[in-house]
Design a protein around this motif. Structure first.
Motif, PDB file in Angstrom:
ATOM      1  N   ILE A  62     -48.389   0.682 101.144  1.00  0.00           N
ATOM      2  CA  ILE A  62     -49.547   0.250 100.363  1.00  0.00           C
ATOM      3  C   ILE A  62     -49.630  -1.272 100.427  1.00  0.00           C
ATOM      4  O   ILE A  62     -48.686  -1.964 100.030  1.00  0.00           O
ATOM      5  CB  ILE A  62     -49.443   0.692  98.891  1.00  0.00           C
ATOM      6  CG1 ILE A  62     -49.045   2.171  98.778  1.00  0.00           C
ATOM      7  CG2 ILE A  62     -50.730   0.381  98.149  1.00  0.00           C
ATOM      8  CD1 ILE A  62     -50.025   3.129  99.355  1.00  0.00           C
TER       9      ILE A  62
ATOM     10  N   VAL B 152     -55.247  -1.439  99.240  1.00  0.00           N
ATOM     11  CA  VAL B 152     -55.810  -1.025  97.945  1.00  0.00           C
ATOM     12  C   VAL B 152     -57.316  -1.284  97.876  1.00  0.00           C
ATOM     13  O   VAL B 152     -58.029  -0.619  97.095  1.00  0.00           O
ATOM     14  CB  VAL B 152     -55.101  -1.734  96.772  1.00  0.00           C
ATOM     15  CG1 VAL B 152     -53.656  -1.268  96.651  1.00  0.00           C
ATOM     16  CG2 VAL B 152     -55.194  -3.253  96.891  1.00  0.00           C
TER      17      VAL B 152
ATOM     18  N   ALA C 127     -54.347   4.866  95.424  1.00  0.00           N
ATOM     19  CA  ALA C 127     -53.653   4.467  96.655  1.00  0.00           C
ATOM     20  C   ALA C 127     -52.210   4.965  96.645  1.00  0.00           C
ATOM     21  O   ALA C 127     -51.703   5.480  97.658  1.00  0.00           O
ATOM     22  CB  ALA C 127     -53.700   2.956  96.812  1.00  0.00           C
TER      23      ALA C 127
ATOM     24  N   PHE D 236     -55.514   1.390  92.227  1.00  0.00           N
ATOM     25  CA  PHE D 236     -54.117   1.266  92.649  1.00  0.00           C
ATOM     26  C   PHE D 236     -53.402   2.610  92.602  1.00  0.00           C
ATOM     27  O   PHE D 236     -52.669   2.978  93.527  1.00  0.00           O
ATOM     28  CB  PHE D 236     -53.387   0.255  91.760  1.00  0.00           C
ATOM     29  CG  PHE D 236     -53.442  -1.158  92.236  1.00  0.00           C
ATOM     30  CD1 PHE D 236     -54.658  -1.795  92.463  1.00  0.00           C
ATOM     31  CD2 PHE D 236     -52.281  -1.877  92.463  1.00  0.00           C
ATOM     32  CE1 PHE D 236     -54.717  -3.110  92.896  1.00  0.00           C
ATOM     33  CE2 PHE D 236     -52.317  -3.188  92.904  1.00  0.00           C
ATOM     34  CZ  PHE D 236     -53.539  -3.813  93.125  1.00  0.00           C
TER      35      PHE D 236
END
Length: 385
Positions: free
Chosen positions: A33, A5, A25, A22
């Motif tokens: 992730i 992230v 991502a 976030f």
């Protein structure tokens, strides 16, 4: 593809709003992730797509922190498509914090149709879900809410909260939850969870703000092992009126309770009862094929009068007011010096119910009949055919 992230601009300083970083991502197409150590404030719901694995450092705190009043469908994290569904979602590690001290996060009126549910993690219409090695902190209501979730694994989950909240369930299973394994679930601080540690709510009032967008349906084929709470409100809830709870296996349950060890009263005494007694003269409940092995529990009496925001005192370890068939508990240890204040078992509102406690057999044929038992090691309930 694996991404971090931080590559998308996340800053774990406990101040910066990381929602966009976030979510970017999560939207990137990566299947893994990574969230490294840090404190990450999140202002809006993180939406997780299918075929994604989130791997967070065990010390990474992901904390909900909204500047606006939260409303319906706001969570810290949810699956992205609750209508058409998602699959293959994994979340491993991290401290997921609902931040229940903020005024913007407070629970609204019970029947506010646009109100904030208070749920940290929300999963509706998901196939193949994994939650593992997580701390869930500071929920307003439910720590985890699941509905229409099939084939799941939940393991090594800890609950902790700085503040008591109403309806503060641990794992809340709504309707149509099937085929799962749950292991190693613990409440870390004294008094949590402040409602049901494990809630199997096949039926419920889906008009309530914390239940909006859930459904009433069968809960089946779930195995639970190693459940611990030093002092929770209720350890296990089985809520069934007409929807079934069946094929449930539980092993190694240990806990203190302020209301019940197992509650199966069909929500008769809730603020939102689900039925009129006169409409069900033969009783309610579709609970069957239940096996519970090695259950150790004790009532918690020595508390301030309003501990947890309620004035409740333990009533009975097992409160059974729902029809049960092929329900068995073995190796039941009830640790109390005052069974007269809080008996091991209370049964009523049952019809055609046969109950065996150790070597003694009892039958309840009328809803007005009541059975109270102070001690036993094994228990079975079956319907008279």
């Amino acid at each position: 593809m694996r991404i971090n992230v931080l590559e998308y601009g996340a800053i774990g300083d406990g101040i910066y709003d990381n929602y966009k970083a976030f979510q970017a991502a999560l939207d990137s197409g990566a299947d893994e992730i990574v969230i490294p150590q840090g404190i990450y404030c999140i202002s809006q719901t993180l939406k997780v797509h299918s075929n994604i694995c989130i791997v967070a450092d065990k010390t990474a705190k992901i904390m909900l922190k909204s500047r606006n009043r939260l409303k319906r469908n706001d969570f810290l994290l949810s699956n992205a498509d609750t209508i058409d569904g998602n699959e293959n979602i994994k979340i491993i590690g991290g401290i997921w914090d609902g931040n229940n001290m903020l005024q913007e996060h407070e629970k609204p009126d019970l029947f506010d149709k646009d109100g904030y549910s208070g749920v940290i993690l929300n999963f509706v219409n998901v196939k193949k879900l994994v939650l593992k090695d997580m701390v869930l902190a500071n929920s307003v209501t439910f720590y985890v809410r699941m509905c229409r979730v099939h084939h799941f694994e939940i393991e090594n989950i800890d609950f902790i909260s700085d503040r008591f909240g109403k309806n503060q369930d641990g794992l809340h299973f709504g309707g149509d939850v099937r085929h799962g394994v749950v292991k190693n679930i613990r409440a870390l601080n004294y008094g949590q969870t402040n409602d049901d540690m494990i809630a199997l709510n096949a039926d419920d009032s889906i008009e309530r703000v914390e239940n909006l967008d859930l459904c009433r349906d069968t809960i089946e084929d779930i195995t639970f092992e190693n459940i611990f709470a030093q002092n929770c409100y209720t350890i296990i809830r089985m809520l069934s009126v007409t929807a079934a709870i069946k094929n449930i296996r539980m092993k190694n349950i240990y806990g203190g309770f302020r209301c019940n060890a197992i509650n199966a009263d069909a929500a008769r005494y809730c603020r939102t009862p689900l039925f009129l007694e006169e409409d069900f003269p033969d009783g309610v409940g579709q609970i069957s094929d239940i096996r519970i092995e090695h259950f150790v529990c004790y009532p918690v009496f020595e508390l301030d009068e309003d501990f947890g925001g309620t004035k409740s005192v333990p009533k009975t370890a097992l409160q059974f007011e729902s029809q049960m068939d092929d329900f068995r508990i073995t190796d039941f240890e009830y640790l109390t010096e005052h069974p007269e204040k809080c008996p091991a078992l209370s049964c009523k509102n049952l019809t055609a119910q046969k109950i065996c406690a150790d070597d003694e057999e009892y039958c309840l044929y009328d809803k007005n009949e009541k059975l109270i038992l102070n001690k036993f090691k094994s228990l079975s309930l079956n319907l008279e055919k």
